[in-house]
Design a protein around this motif. Structure first.
Motif, mmCIF file in Angstrom:
data_model
loop_
_atom_site.group_PDB
_atom_site.id
_atom_site.type_symbol
_atom_site.label_atom_id
_atom_site.label_comp_id
_atom_site.label_asym_id
_atom_site.label_seq_id
_atom_site.Cartn_x
_atom_site.Cartn_y
_atom_site.Cartn_z
ATOM 1 N N CYS A 136 0.857 -1.188 0.000
ATOM 2 C CA CYS A 136 0.000 0.000 0.000
ATOM 3 C C CYS A 136 0.892 1.237 0.000
ATOM 4 C CB CYS A 136 -0.911 0.002 1.221
ATOM 5 S SG CYS A 136 -1.882 1.517 1.370
ATOM 6 N N LEU A 137 0.577 2.179 -0.844
ATOM 7 C CA LEU A 137 1.365 3.401 -0.955
ATOM 8 C C LEU A 137 1.143 4.342 0.221
ATOM 9 C CD1 LEU A 137 0.762 4.050 -4.755
ATOM 10 C CD2 LEU A 137 2.717 2.935 -3.668
ATOM 11 N N SER A 138 0.108 4.081 1.015
ATOM 12 C CA SER A 138 -0.194 4.946 2.151
ATOM 13 C C SER A 138 0.350 4.372 3.464
ATOM 14 C CB SER A 138 -1.704 5.161 2.264
ATOM 15 O OG SER A 138 -2.014 5.942 3.383
ATOM 16 N N CYS A 139 -0.024 3.114 3.788
ATOM 17 C CA CYS A 139 0.357 2.550 5.087
ATOM 18 C C CYS A 139 1.475 1.513 5.010
ATOM 19 C CB CYS A 139 -0.864 1.952 5.782
ATOM 20 S SG CYS A 139 -1.471 0.418 5.032
ATOM 21 N N CYS A 150 -7.036 -0.506 -0.075
ATOM 22 C CA CYS A 150 -6.270 -1.168 0.976
ATOM 23 C C CYS A 150 -7.197 -1.552 2.130
ATOM 24 C CB CYS A 150 -5.159 -0.252 1.477
ATOM 25 S SG CYS A 150 -4.222 -0.964 2.855
ATOM 26 N N CYS A 153 -6.076 0.556 5.508
ATOM 27 C CA CYS A 153 -6.217 2.004 5.724
ATOM 28 C C CYS A 153 -7.210 2.672 4.774
ATOM 29 C CB CYS A 153 -4.858 2.688 5.597
ATOM 30 S SG CYS A 153 -4.212 2.744 3.900
ATOM 31 N N TYR A 155 -6.938 3.210 1.665
ATOM 32 C CA TYR A 155 -6.327 3.957 0.573
ATOM 33 C C TYR A 155 -6.851 3.411 -0.753
ATOM 34 C CZ TYR A 155 -2.774 5.477 -2.776
ATOM 35 O OH TYR A 155 -2.124 6.007 -3.869
#
Length: 167
Positions: A136-139, A150, A153, A155
């Motif tokens: 995941c590019l966020s978490c 995701c 999170c 995302y």
């Protein structure tokens, strides 16, 4: 948790204890009596985090354990699957198992629950189909590539547009 050295396991144990989380380390040279005592405290919930160095991957039953922190590389899939298997045992009230992979072992060896091919010809354990994974590019969670959102999170991954083929 599975650490790559006693020094690191002790550092991780201290970090958890400094946050008020009951934690201990068991390593290959831990005396049997001490290991038995630590494992009984873990089974009762008096110790909530247990770091292992070259121990506790096989022949250990702690079904209430629901999270594994991978802080070491695993050269062989079998070792990784054994470590992941510590949290996959069913237990009352447990419906989730989480792997926190700090080394990329999941990307190398796949999910511990994937189908595998076993043989007696010395070739080792093989994956029968690779479940494509992504982070995941966020978490940073490692998830199946098919997910558009995701599950950790929420995302939303951007839709990718196919690139034009140039010849």
């Amino acid at each position: 948790g599975f650490a790559n050295s006693v020094k690191n396991a002790e550092k991780f144990t201290k970090a958890f204890r400094d946050e008020g989380i009951p934690c201990a380390t068991v390593e290959a040279n831990t005396r049997k009596t001490e290991r038995k005592h630590i494992m009984s405290l873990f089974a009762k919930g008096d110790i909530t985090v247990l770091w292992s160095v070259n121990a506790l991957t096989e022949g250990v039953d702690g079904p209430a354990a629901s999270c594994a922190i991978i802080a070491k590389s695993f050269a062989k899939a079998g070792q990784y699957m054994q470590a992941g298997g510590r949290i996959l045992r069913p237990a009352p009230g447990k419906d989730l198992a989480t792997i926190i992979d700090l080394t990329g072992a999941t990307l190398i060896h796949g999910l511990p629950t994937e189908d595998r091919e076993y043989s007696l010809d010395g070739e080792g354990i093989k994956r029968t189909a690779e479940a494509p994974l992504k982070n995941c590019l966020s978490c940073g969670a490692t998830i199946l590539s098919a997910y558009q959102v995701c599950p950790e999170c929420d995302y939303v991954f951007p839709k990718s547009t196919p690139q034009e083929i140039k010849i």
